[in-house]
Every structure is written in structure tokens, then in C-alpha cells.
Design a protein around this motif. Structure first.
Motif, PDB file in Angstrom:
ATOM      1  N   THR A  17       6.645  11.060   3.653  1.00  0.00           N
ATOM      2  CA  THR A  17       5.724  10.120   2.996  1.00  0.00           C
ATOM      3  C   THR A  17       5.179   9.051   3.934  1.00  0.00           C
ATOM      4  O   THR A  17       4.228   8.352   3.579  1.00  0.00           O
ATOM      5  N   TYR A  18       5.765   8.926   5.131  1.00  0.00           N
ATOM      6  CA  TYR A  18       5.246   7.910   6.054  1.00  0.00           C
ATOM      7  C   TYR A  18       5.184   8.436   7.483  1.00  0.00           C
ATOM      8  O   TYR A  18       4.206   9.062   7.864  1.00  0.00           O
ATOM      9  N   LYS A  39       2.533   1.695  -3.467  1.00  0.00           N
ATOM     10  CA  LYS A  39       1.563   2.207  -4.438  1.00  0.00           C
ATOM     11  C   LYS A  39       1.311   3.698  -4.212  1.00  0.00           C
ATOM     12  O   LYS A  39       1.207   4.487  -5.166  1.00  0.00           O
ATOM     13  N   LYS A  40       1.233   4.101  -2.942  1.00  0.00           N
ATOM     14  CA  LYS A  40       0.973   5.498  -2.589  1.00  0.00           C
ATOM     15  C   LYS A  40       2.064   6.429  -3.122  1.00  0.00           C
ATOM     16  O   LYS A  40       1.768   7.529  -3.632  1.00  0.00           O
ATOM     17  N   VAL A  41       3.336   6.009  -3.032  1.00  0.00           N
ATOM     18  CA  VAL A  41       4.449   6.883  -3.448  1.00  0.00           C
ATOM     19  C   VAL A  41       4.888   6.616  -4.889  1.00  0.00           C
ATOM     20  O   VAL A  41       5.862   7.206  -5.368  1.00  0.00           O
ATOM     21  N   ALA A  71       0.834  -1.207   0.000  1.00  0.00           N
ATOM     22  CA  ALA A  71       0.000   0.000   0.000  1.00  0.00           C
ATOM     23  C   ALA A  71       0.867   1.255   0.000  1.00  0.00           C
ATOM     24  O   ALA A  71       0.578   2.229  -0.721  1.00  0.00           O
ATOM     25  N   TYR A  72       1.941   1.239   0.787  1.00  0.00           N
ATOM     26  CA  TYR A  72       2.848   2.390   0.821  1.00  0.00           C
ATOM     27  C   TYR A  72       3.532   2.572  -0.540  1.00  0.00           C
ATOM     28  O   TYR A  72       3.632   3.695  -1.052  1.00  0.00           O
TER      29      TYR A  72
END
Length: 410
Positions: free
Chosen positions: A364-365, A221-223, A218-219
Motif C-alpha cells: 500500500t505504500y 484516506k487511500k487505504v 492522504a495515505y
């Protein structure tokens, strides 16, 4: 310059480099008992902090003794004309210059490995064992050494043979062809190291389906990070210390997590570490480091081409017949002060990149999750929380834990 004066210049360089490194180690050792900064007070319980000090002292004493012994052996080898003896032995086996060079370096490599084995054994099975890090068996230790020697003979010997052939074929312009060869090899290793080299020593398996894998995907894909797979390496086979690294470029990029990392860190902390590694890719650090490495290789080979044909290099080591392999030994020592400077520059660049990757993970996290992971890793590895600034500046490729935390909390 006479052969005799060049001989003593080589000795002086070896001794000076040793003294500078030893001085840095001594300065660093004087900081072992420094007061822990407020930001790091929760890293170690009192008993664990004393354990970390004892671990640092054990490694300091070991390095001081082992490096002194190595220096004495090297100086004896120089003064007893060891290079001439090995060169004569190699020439008694073959008249082919390429084979002579391979035999010469093969003898030195095997001899050096045999002499360094007791120190390596003591480091792993005494120091690392005493402080609870070692998981290596005696069988694995010696199998690793045999594998490393075979790889060095095949890969290193092959590259050396081709470079000597280039030199005999083209003369001083050999460095251009050697540069292309080494650059292609470096590129190949960057792309396929995880597939070709790592499996020789470790087992890699894809991260099992579950909450951690789902969160990582998921991470990613997000970035917008196209991740082919996440692998887990059996680092616990040799040590309890944890790590994670990014490798490959293009379609071959992958992130590898040590099984010890997954065991020691929470899901959020693991993803924060992974976000840091993704930051290196997003900031193009991998490409920059590759280009920098290729550029420095070209510079070194060009310098080598200016000196390699000079018979003074061979004569300084007591050898009357000039050769590429003897010239390479003398040049390597003469070039070491320059390589110290280039190494320092690369460490400065590396520390800047680490800050950038940390900042990417924060944006980003989760910056606090990354801080918690860094603290846990420092504790579990008994890291030095108060290194001397000179040691950090010259030898550290990463900022200190305190520096990273301050930067992340700005």
C-alpha cells in the motif's frame, strides 16, 4: 508429594529457568562478532558497528551479573523463610484476609523495587549514558518510580483485592469471575491506555499541520483507515531511541510517533512505518492479540483454581495457615514453565504478524522506504544484526532485520 519435596521442586524450577536464560544469552553473545550479512552492510559504518558490539557486550555483562545477584537473593529469601516472615508481619497488622494479602504483596513489591533500583539506575545512568542514549534526569528517574509504585498499588491492589474477595465468596469457581474482571480490565486498557496511562509519564500532542501530516492523512484516506488523530510523544525526554505504536480499538484507535522518530527519519520513511502500524489494524492483529491474551488469562486462572486451595502450597513455603496470597506465590513458580511455552507461542504468532504488517506496508505504500526506516532505527538503537537463532525463536517478538528485509524483497 511432601511440603519439603515441593519446596525443592520450586527451587529447581527457579534455577533451571535462570540457567536456560543465561545459556541463551551466552550463545547470543558468541554471535556479536559475526560477519555482517551483505544485505546489512550499509547499516553501520565500521566505527559505529564496533560501538554496537561494545553496547551489546556491556548489556550482556550487566544482565549476567544482575540476574545472578537476583537469583542469589531469591534463593536466600526461600531458605531463610522470608515468605513466612512477611506473612506473619502482615497478620500482625490485620486479621482481614484481603488486607493481609494486600499488605503481603505490598511489602514484597516495595522491597523488590528498592533492591532493583541500583541495577536500574546503573543501566540508565552508566550504560545508556555511556553510549549516548540516556536523556533521563535523576529527578525524572525517581518520579517515574514513585508514579509506577502508586499505580501498582491502586490498580494492582484493587484487582487483587477483588479477586481474593471472589475466592472467599465462591471458592474454586472464583476463576470465572476473576477471568471476566481481568478481561474487562484488559479491554479497557487496550481502548484507553493512551488516554489514561501514557499522560501520567509523557506528553502527547497532535502532529502539527504540514507536509508530513498531509501525507499521512492522504495515505490513511487511500487505504480506508479512519484515523482520529496522529500524536507525537516526547520520547526524547528519556532516551534518543525511536519508536512508533498503534493503540486503541474502534473509535479510540490512534497512532503515536516518537519525536525522535520524526527527527531521525524522512517523510517517506515515517509514512512507511505508519503504514506498517496500519497493517496491524487492517489484518485484525490487535483484536486477535486481545482475544489470545484473554484466552491465556482464562487458562492460567483455571489452572490456579485447581491448586490454590491445596495447603501443600503454603506448607512448602514454611507457612502453616493456608492463604490465597501464599498459594499464588507458589503457583506462579510452578506455572512458569507453562508460561514460558505460551510466551514462545505468542512470539511465534507476533513474528508472523510483523511479516504481514510489513507486506501490507509494501503493497500500500513503499517497501524500500520501510527497509530504509528499519535500517536507520537499527543503527540508531545499536541493534544486534546477528542474533543467535535460538534467542530469536524463543524471545524475539519481531523477526530480525535481515529476515524482514529478505521477506520484503521477495
Amino acid at each position: 508429594m511432601t511440603p519439603n519435596s515441593l519446596f525443592y521442586l520450586l527451587i529447581a524450577i527457579i534455577v533451571i529457568v535462570f540457567l536456560i536464560d543465561s545459556l541463551l544469552d551466552i550463545l547470543n553473545a558468541r554471535h556479536y562478532n559475526n560477519t555482517i550479512p551483505e544485505e546489512l552492510e550499509d547499516v553501520y559504518p565500521d566505527d559505529e558497528y564496533q560501538k554496537s558490539i561494545d553496547y551489546k557486550k556491556a548489556n550482556f555483562n550487566f544482565k549476567l551479573v544482575s540476574s545472578t545477584v537476583s537469583l542469589v537473593i531469591m534463593l536466600l529469601f526461600f531458605f531463610l523463610d522470608g515468605f513466612a516472615l512477611i506473612d506473619n508481619l502482615a497478620r500482625s497488622i490485620s486479621n482481614n484476609s484481603i488486607l493481609v494479602g494486600l499488605i503481603f504483596f505490598g511489602i514484597i513489591m516495595i522491597g523488590s523495587d528498592i533492591m532493583s533500583t541500583p541495577a536500574a539506575y546503573y543501566k540508565i545512568f552508566v550504560i545508556e549514558e555511556k553510549f549516548g542514549f540516556n536523556k533521563t534526569t535523576v529527578k525524572t528517574f525517581f518520579i517515574d518510580k514513585i508514579k509506577s509504585l502508586i499505580m501498582m498499588m491502586i490498580v494492582g491492589g484493587g484487582l487483587l483485592a477483588i479477586i481474593i474477595w471472589f475466592y472467599e465468596l465462591t471458592g474454586r469457581t472464583f476463576w470465572v469471575y476473576a477471568w471476566v474482571l481481568v478481561s474487562l480490565f484488559t479491554l479497557m486498557m487496550n481502548m484507553f491506555y493512551a488516554k489514561l496511562i501514557v499522560p501520567i509519564f509523557n506528553k502527547q500532542t497532535p502532529l502539527e499541520p504540514g507536509e508530513l501530516r498531509d501525507t499521512i492523512e492522504a495515505y490513511s484516506k487511500k487505504v480506508g483507515f479512519q484515523l482520529k488523530d496522529v500524536f507525537v510523544i516526547d520520547g526524547s525526554k528519556r532516551s534518543t531511541k525511536a519508536n512508533a505504536y498503534f493503540s486503541g480499538i474502534g473509535n479510540e484507535k490512534r497512532i503515536t510517533l516518537y519525536d525522535t522518530l520524526i527527527k531521525d527519519l524522512s517523510k517517506e520513511e515515517i509514512v512507511a512505518v505508519l503504514a506498517h502500524e496500519v497493517g496491524h489494524y487492517k489484518k485484525r492483529h490487535v483484536i486477535f492479540n486481545l482475544l489470545l491474551s484473554v484466552g491465556l488469562t482464562g487458562l492460567t486462572l483455571w489452572f490456579l483454581s485447581l491448586f490454590i486451595a491445596n495447603p501443600l502450597l503454603s506448607e512448602a513455603l514454611g507457612i502453616t495457615v493456608p492463604s490465597f496470597h501464599i498459594g499464588l506465590i507458589a503457583f506462579g513458580i510452578l506455572y512458569s514453565p507453562i508460561s514460558e511455552v505460551t510466551g514462545l507461542i505468542m512470539n511465534v504468532v507476533s513474528r508472523i504478524f510483523e511479516y504481514q504488517a510489513d507486506n501490507y506496508a509494501k503493497k500500500t505504500y513503499d517497501g524500500e522506504a520501510l527497509i530504509n526506516s528499519l535500517k536507520k532505527l537499527s543503527k540508531n538503537n545499536l541493534s544486534n544484526l546477528t542474533p543467535h537463532p535460538a534467542m530469536v525463536y524463543i524471545h524475539y517478538s519481531h523477526p530480525t532485520l535481515l529476515q524482514r528485509i529478505k521477506k520484503l524483497r521477495e
